[in-house]
Design an enzyme around this catalytic site. Structure first.
Site: not given
Ligand code: 5GP
Ligand code: ZN
Length: 130
Positions: A99, A97
């Site tokens: 951001h 994903h």
């Molecule tokens: P990563 O650190 O893997 O790049 O970021 C994962 C992101 O997913 C985090 O910013 C976290 O807040 C978001 N996230 C995790 N679980 C959920 C969820 O159930 N719903 C939403 N909308 N965001 C999520």
């Protein structure tokens, strides 16, 4: 099944912003700034390295579309695009994903700290695997 796959299937609710055949965009549940979006492929790929080339165009299109909408809709002054790949880089959800983080003048968010550049043999080491 991973949390993003559950969101894609509609089993877990999300603040949906945009959807097409290949991509879903929704609000991050723990936003860095208001309107912080996540852009995900509907297929489950773990990191950037697994995303097929022909999927990347849809991601790129969605990133541009969302960046533009954040600037216009939220009157953002700019936006950051970030992607964490592998846990060492801070990836927590193992479904690739991006951001998209709206930025506002004077929002106080800091960039990553830089280090002094040191000449090394990184160039050779990296280029070996291109
Ligand atoms: P990563 O650190 O893997 O790049 O970021 C994962 C992101 O997913 C985090 O910013 C976290 O807040 C978001 N996230 C995790 N679980 C959920 C969820 O159930 N719903 C939403 N909308 N965001 C999520
Ligand atoms: Zn998934």
């Amino acid at each position: 099944m991973c949390i993003f796959c559950k969101i894609i299937k509609g089993e877990v609710p999300c603040g949906k912003i945009y959807e097409d055949e290949h991509v879903l965009v929704f609000l991050d549940i723990n936003p860095i700034s208001k309107g912080h979006c996540l852009v995900v492929t509907k297929e489950h790929y773990e990191t950037l390295l697994e995303i097929p080339e022909d999927e990347s165009i849809y991601l790129f299109k969605a990133l541009k579309k969302i960046g533009k909408a954040l600037m216009k809709g939220l009157k953002a002054d700019g936006f950051n695009i970030g992607m964490n790949n592998f846990s060492a880089a801070g990836q927590v959800v193992m479904h690739a994903h991006f951001h998209v983080i709206p930025r506002f003048k004077g929002d106080g968010l800091k960039h990553w700290p830089g280090k002094k550049f040191e000449e090394g043999d990184y160039v050779k080491e990296i280029k070996r695997f291109l």
